[in-house]
Design a protein around this motif. Structure first.
Motif, PDB file in Angstrom:
ATOM      1  N   TYR A   1      -7.974   6.361   2.364  1.00  0.00           N
ATOM      2  CA  TYR A   1      -7.376   5.089   2.764  1.00  0.00           C
ATOM      3  C   TYR A   1      -6.348   5.366   3.862  1.00  0.00           C
ATOM      4  O   TYR A   1      -5.314   5.984   3.610  1.00  0.00           O
TER       5      TYR A   1
ATOM      6  N   TYR B   1      -7.176  -4.647   3.352  1.00  0.00           N
ATOM      7  CA  TYR B   1      -7.548  -3.247   3.177  1.00  0.00           C
ATOM      8  C   TYR B   1      -7.514  -2.511   4.524  1.00  0.00           C
ATOM      9  O   TYR B   1      -7.481  -3.149   5.585  1.00  0.00           O
ATOM     10  N   PRO B   2      -7.547  -1.183   4.516  1.00  0.00           N
ATOM     11  CA  PRO B   2      -7.644  -0.456   5.784  1.00  0.00           C
ATOM     12  C   PRO B   2      -8.875  -0.887   6.572  1.00  0.00           C
ATOM     13  O   PRO B   2      -9.930  -1.175   6.000  1.00  0.00           O
TER      14      PRO B   2
ATOM     15  N   ASP C   1     -12.206  -0.905   8.493  1.00  0.00           N
ATOM     16  CA  ASP C   1     -13.387  -0.088   8.199  1.00  0.00           C
ATOM     17  C   ASP C   1     -14.498  -0.442   9.172  1.00  0.00           C
ATOM     18  O   ASP C   1     -15.138  -1.480   9.045  1.00  0.00           O
TER      19      ASP C   1
ATOM     20  N   THR D   1      -8.517  -8.794   5.459  1.00  0.00           N
ATOM     21  CA  THR D   1      -9.027  -8.327   4.170  1.00  0.00           C
ATOM     22  C   THR D   1      -7.915  -7.759   3.291  1.00  0.00           C
ATOM     23  O   THR D   1      -8.044  -7.714   2.066  1.00  0.00           O
TER      24      THR D   1
ATOM     25  N   LYS E   1      -1.415 -11.064   1.236  1.00  0.00           N
ATOM     26  CA  LYS E   1      -2.125 -11.589   2.416  1.00  0.00           C
ATOM     27  C   LYS E   1      -1.642 -12.988   2.765  1.00  0.00           C
ATOM     28  O   LYS E   1      -1.586 -13.359   3.947  1.00  0.00           O
TER      29      LYS E   1
ATOM     30  N   GLN F   1      -6.755  -6.395  -6.447  1.00  0.00           N
ATOM     31  CA  GLN F   1      -7.170  -7.475  -5.556  1.00  0.00           C
ATOM     32  C   GLN F   1      -6.192  -8.643  -5.631  1.00  0.00           C
ATOM     33  O   GLN F   1      -5.902  -9.292  -4.611  1.00  0.00           O
TER      34      GLN F   1
ATOM     35  N   TRP G   1       0.824  -1.208   0.000  1.00  0.00           N
ATOM     36  CA  TRP G   1       0.000   0.000   0.000  1.00  0.00           C
ATOM     37  C   TRP G   1       0.865   1.268   0.000  1.00  0.00           C
ATOM     38  O   TRP G   1       0.499   2.267  -0.611  1.00  0.00           O
TER      39      TRP G   1
ATOM     40  N   LEU H   1      -4.170  -1.249   8.706  1.00  0.00           N
ATOM     41  CA  LEU H   1      -4.614  -2.291   7.784  1.00  0.00           C
ATOM     42  C   LEU H   1      -5.219  -3.486   8.513  1.00  0.00           C
ATOM     43  O   LEU H   1      -4.785  -3.863   9.604  1.00  0.00           O
TER      44      LEU H   1
ATOM     45  N   VAL I   1      -3.659   2.309  -4.397  1.00  0.00           N
ATOM     46  CA  VAL I   1      -4.622   1.242  -4.138  1.00  0.00           C
ATOM     47  C   VAL I   1      -4.210   0.029  -4.978  1.00  0.00           C
ATOM     48  O   VAL I   1      -4.276   0.070  -6.210  1.00  0.00           O
TER      49      VAL I   1
ATOM     50  N   ILE J   1      -3.212  -7.838  -3.486  1.00  0.00           N
ATOM     51  CA  ILE J   1      -3.564  -7.936  -2.068  1.00  0.00           C
ATOM     52  C   ILE J   1      -3.636  -9.394  -1.633  1.00  0.00           C
ATOM     53  O   ILE J   1      -3.117  -9.774  -0.581  1.00  0.00           O
TER      54      ILE J   1
END
Length: 355
Positions: free
Chosen positions: A266, A276-277, A279, A274, A152, A145, A133, A270, A142, A148
């Motif tokens: 963003y 992602y940040p 949420d 996911t 991950k 997917q 990121w 993290l 960004v 990411i």
């Protein structure tokens, strides 16, 4: 960047950080001027301010020793420097164990403990996602997917092996890396305070980019007054204040490091699950306790848990208190802080009941 500078400031000055010391006092010996020094370390602005009525030389030496200790930790653990012990462990990922210093081993052990205790919502092997990121750098973006998902698969604290006897560490999969940014700053604050105390400092504030640690009370015998950052404004804007003595105050929030893309913000906290940040309904979490390294690690897990589950977590930890600020500007304070926290910004609403 080097912000090294010795400055004299009056006690009423505000140190602008995520958590802002606001105390104003004159000590019993009539000395109204503390001695403060600021350095750029650990990727943030770090300030140590001593309020003792001692010679400038003595105080200077104490502060310099504390900063030297922080620099020592940074040189071993920073992800922003090359040739660190953290780098060495990453370079040997999937190959072999790496001997590390007692400092690094202690932080790795603490980090793995809190990673497990949080079931992975705080994970010190999140390095691949953080680098992907690039939030807080000039190459923030960004990711796709696919990118990411690939990174991950390299995040799992269980794949960090620690050899207690020989102080060695190993990441079991090639491509794995560590990011101790969520815990090393707390350790640095604890160590800086230890050095100051060993050198006779009696009244001081250590502020490492929002990890605030207070030594004793302020010189007039009252608690320190610390301002809690408004998570929707630039640093220095305050939601409210809290009175503390011999405590650490640590905040994690969506305002610290972020970038915007196509109208969406963003932030840097993290979610390892996911990629992602995180949420949820929270804008920031502030913890108040005795040890900064513990608070530093716990803020990320509590932020992940959200208001209700986060509050339940706090209740189960002896000596831990919390302030939750939601995205709709509601402020929730745990029972132990209700007499010490005050709202000073009328755009926020204090809610006394946490479910």
């Amino acid at each position: 960047m080097n912000y090294s500078k010795k400055i004299r400031i009056f006690l009423s000055a505000i140190i602008i950080m995520s958590v802002i010391p606001l105390s104003s006092c004159i000590n019993n010996n009539g000395n109204s001027e503390p001695i403060s020094k600021t350095e750029y370390m650990l990727g943030t602005i770090c300030t140590i301010t001593v309020y003792d009525n001692k010679s400038e030389t003595v105080i200077d030496n104490s502060i310099d020793k504390a900063f030297a200790r922080i620099k020592e930790i940074e040189n071993k653990m920073s992800v922003n420097k090359s040739g660190t012990e953290v780098d060495a462990v990453a370079n040997a990922a999937g190959k072999n164990f790496v001997k590390v210093s007692d400092d690094t081993f202690y932080v790795l052990k603490k980090g793995k403990y809190y990673s497990g205790q949080s079931s992975g919502s705080f994970d010190i092997t999140i390095g691949p996602l953080v680098k992907l990121w690039g939030i807080g750098t000039d190459h923030a973006r960004v990711p796709s997917q696919q990118e990411i998902d690939e990174k991950k698969s390299l995040v799992n604290y269980k794949d960090l092996l620690l050899d207690e006897k020989d102080k060695k560490a190993m990441l079991t999969k090639p491509g794995m890396s560590l990011d101790l940014g969520g815990i090393a700053k707390g350790y640095s604050a604890d160590e800086a305070a230890r050095i100051l105390k060993e050198n006779g400092v009696e009244h001081a504030i250590v502020n490492l980019g929002g990890n605030v640690l207070t030594i004793n009370d302020n010189p007039d015998g009252n608690p320190w007054t610390v301002g809690i950052q408004d998570p929707f404004k630039s640093r220095g804007s305050v939601v409210g204040t809290i009175d503390v003595t011999n405590k650490t105050v640590v905040t994690s929030g969506i305002y610290e490091r972020y970038f915007e893309k196509n109208g969406k913000k963003y932030h840097h906290i993290l979610n390892p699950f996911t990629g992602y940040p995180m949420d949820n309904n929270l804008a920031s979490v502030t913890l108040v306790t005795n040890v900064s390294i513990d608070a530093d690690a716990m803020t990320k897990n509590i932020f992940y848990l959200g208001l209700d589950k986060g509050a339940e977590y706090v209740k189960k930890v002896p000596g831990l208190s919390a302030i939750f600020i939601t995205k709709n500007k509601e402020v929730y304070v745990t029972e132990s802080l209700k007499n010490d926290f005050q709202i000073t910004n009328s755009s926020f609403k204090l809610i006394h009941d946490i479910k």
